[in-house]
Structures are given as structure tokens and as C-alpha cells.
Design an enzyme around this catalytic site. Sequence first.
Site, short mmCIF file in Angstrom:
data_model
loop_
_atom_site.label_atom_id
_atom_site.label_comp_id
_atom_site.label_asym_id
_atom_site.label_seq_id
_atom_site.Cartn_x
_atom_site.Cartn_y
_atom_site.Cartn_z
N ASP A 1 0.85 -1.20 0.00
CA ASP A 1 0.00 0.00 0.00
C ASP A 1 0.88 1.24 0.00
O ASP A 1 2.06 1.18 0.36
CB ASP A 1 -0.97 0.01 1.19
N GLU B 1 -0.01 -0.86 5.91
CA GLU B 1 1.06 -0.28 6.74
C GLU B 1 0.83 1.21 6.94
O GLU B 1 1.00 1.73 8.04
CB GLU B 1 2.42 -0.53 6.10
N GLU B 2 0.44 1.88 5.88
CA GLU B 2 0.30 3.34 5.95
C GLU B 2 -0.94 3.76 6.74
O GLU B 2 -1.15 4.95 6.97
CB GLU B 2 0.28 3.95 4.54
N ASP C 1 8.78 3.83 -1.02
CA ASP C 1 8.00 3.42 0.17
C ASP C 1 6.67 2.83 -0.22
O ASP C 1 5.72 3.54 -0.44
CB ASP C 1 7.83 4.65 1.07
N THR D 1 -15.41 37.36 6.32
CA THR D 1 -15.20 37.79 7.70
C THR D 1 -16.01 36.89 8.63
O THR D 1 -17.23 36.95 8.67
CB THR D 1 -15.60 39.26 7.89
#
Length: 456
Positions: A86, A150-151, A117, A312
Amino acid sequence: MTKEYIDNNRQKFIDELIDLLKIPSVSADSKFKGNVRQAAEYVQQSLLTAGADRAEICETEGHPIVYGEKIVDPQLPTILVYGHYDVQPADPYELWDSPPFEPVIKDEKIYARGACDDKGQMFMHIKAFEAMKATDALACNVKFMIEGEEEVGSDNLEVFIRENKEKLAADIILISDTAIIANDTPSITVGLRGLSYMEVEVTGPNRDLHSGVYGGAVANPINILCEMITSLMNKDGHITIPGFYDKVAELSGPEREAMNAAPFNLDEYKQELDIKEVKGEKGYTTLERVGIRPTLDVNGIWGGYTGEGAKTVLPSKAYAKISMRLVPNQDSGEITELFTQHFQSIAPDYVKVKATPHHGGEPAVTPTDSVAYAAASAAFEESWGKTPIPTRDGGSIPIVSLFKEVLGLDSVLMGFGLDSDAIHSPNEHYGLFNYMKGIETIAMFHKHFAKLNSST
Ligand code: BES
Ligand code: MN
Ligand code: MN
């Protein structure tokens, strides 16, 4: 010879990685769920083609885990390879020079999300296996456990390892998901930081207000949140949460000296990041600040109006995501608790605050006096001509501490990335040199690990 097979198959190995990188297997985003599975199937198929006895897709409550193995001889040592297919989300897309899932090679590097990675680094193990199998050089049994979460915290992998202890029996876990110091300075990661990750919500008035009609009379939750965050660290870079440092293991003088003896050029570091000065905890070097000290960082902060033009408004709510990197012997559950209590206690009466934890994990240190470390060191010496330096990386791989706790297994963190590979960032890339050299070094690890095991 294995090395010749690797050299002769260079283009094929690169093309196959490129095909994997084309699959947008982003685990965090449910829109990519089908692609995540597609990447798992690609990994499964690659294992079978490379010569695994079997390779299967193991369903979980989330994304699947790919398990494969080749048992050469039950008498031989067994290497369990862990990696992840992943990837992180590719956002912000507009900052990529080429699309993240359309890999391109530029200046001898592959550019794509996951190139380093961890698709590129994980895939090296499958290619090293293919090369050893094809040249009849498999010296160890090998098991592959490649996950797709994993991530996002590896929650289901934890369940998987608890339920499959026997299937995963091995002598060592081998992981390539970290970095070396430089291409002329190989290193082996021997420490990873842990992680505690919080999301906070600060609520002021019960609705958004006109910032002219109410401004100056009612607390602005964004201002308050900023004050609260600022107070979490003093001017020396110490985190002010009571008890935060209680369990931090202090290194001895000689240990710190050894750590600081590693090649590191602060000027190059600053230049590469285009910053005039570094900033961190007083009394520690940059290598120490990243390797052995805990930190607290805001990862994202939002609220109010951020669209085009000026509106605003005095907003009702403000939010932030705050991560704390942890070191031995801090405990992520305890730190999460300390943070939550402290954050509540510093909230002024103008606001209400909520703190919710995300996934976290424990720090890890791996031994340097083991057969596996010696084999990794010998592999680098043989293929790089240099003895690798042990380093502590700042990132986290939470499952490493669970491998030790649940399976009783140490890990060897034999990564081949560079800090400059831009992992998790736009234009992530991975050097072809690192990819090919990594494949070669992994094959040598198998050889040395078998040899050293048979002689002890
Ligand atoms: N491979 C990285 C961790 C890493 C990178 C370790 C570089 C050492 C050097 C891994 O994929 C990662 O990104 N881990 C996450 C933690 C996870 C719980 C999301 C991290 O470190 O932020
Ligand atoms: Mn990774
Ligand atoms: Mn990662």
C-alpha cells in the site's frame, strides 16, 4: 550465477516494478479499494512466477495480506520477509512534475508514489528470490508477508500474526522499508521511533459569528488552539506535557558519541531543505533529535474560512492533527493518555476541547550482536565494499515491536532508500542504483545468513 541473472534481467526487473507502481493502491482512501486488491494480486502473481511453492491472498477486515513461501529444506534457516504494497495518498497532485501513478524514469530514478516506500523496496525481495531460485542458489527457506495497511496502522496485520504464529515460524524477519545514509555510505537501521497520533477539536461559540459584530468580545477557537499548541513546547524545544519524558531511555556518553560519529553534513542538510537554520531540542545534535529523542508536531490545522477571497468570520470550531514520535521506553498508550489529560487541563473556559487518538505504535531497537546483523553487514561489505554503519531512523514501523512481542522474532532493517527520496511527498522517487544494488545485497544476505547459521 545469481549476480549475472540480476544484471541480465535489469530491464525486466525495472519494467515489472513500473507495472506495480501504476496501480494506485492508496490504503487510506476507500475510493482505491479495488486498486489495493489489484496490487495484492500483482504481488501474489509475482511470487508464483518467481518460484514460490504457494502464494495466497489472505482476507482481513480491511485490505488483504499476501502470504507466500518457498521451503527448500526444513533443516535450513527461514527468512520471513515483511513489506507493504500500500502507499500514501498522492495529494497534492498539482505539485508532482509527472502523474504519481504514471511512473517515469528521469536521471536514473523512477518517479512514482510508492517507488521507494515501499513497493520498490518490497519488490527487490521478490526479484532477489527469483534470481536465487533461477540460479539454484536458495540458501534459506523464505516466507513473504506483504501487507496492504502499513500506511494506515497495520491493525489487521496484528490480528493476522496473532492468529498465524505457526505458519509464520522463522529465524529472522527481513525488512526493506528504511533508508541508508548515502549511496557511498551504506547503513543498517537499528532503531525506529514509535508514534502517538491525536486529533483535537476546539469549540468556541455555538455557531460561526460575524467577526465584526462579535470579534474582540468572544474567544476565537483558532487563536486559542494556536496558543494551546504553542504552550506544548518551551523555547528549549522541550515538550511540556507532565510525565512525557519519564520513561525516555537516555543514551550513555559513548553511545551518543558513536551515534554522532556517523557521517552527517549539517550544511548540506540545510541546503537540501533550503533552510537557514535547523531547530530542535536544546542539547542534542540533529542526528540525536531524529534518532533518540521524542518530538511533537502539528501535521495539519484547519478551521474557519480557507476558500477564495476574504470572508469575515469568527469560527465556532478549530481542529488540528498532532503527532508525537516516541523513543524507547515510552509507551504510545500512556503518551496518548498524558496528552489527552494535559490538553484538557490547559483549555481555558472560553472553549471546550475534544482529543481523539488515531493509530499509533511502539518504538523498536534491533540487536547489533546477532547472527542476522552480522549477515546483513557481510552482505553490504560484499556488494558495496564498505562496512555499513548502524543508525537510528526517525520514522516508524509499528509492527516491528509486535513481531518481537507476538512472534518472538527480531527484525533486520535492511533498507536501501535515501532521505531525499521524498517518501510521502510529491515527486517520490527511487534510484535505479538502489533498486538493483538492493536486489544483489538481499541475495547476499540469504547466503551469509545460511553460512553463519551453519557455523554457530
Ligand atoms: N517506511 C516508512 C517508515 C520509515 C521511513 C522508517 C523512513 C524509517 C525511515 C513507513 O511506511 C511509514 O511511513 N510509517 C509511518 C507510520 C505509520 C503508522 C503510518 C510513519 O513513520 O509516519
Ligand atoms: Mn514504508
Ligand atoms: Mn510510509
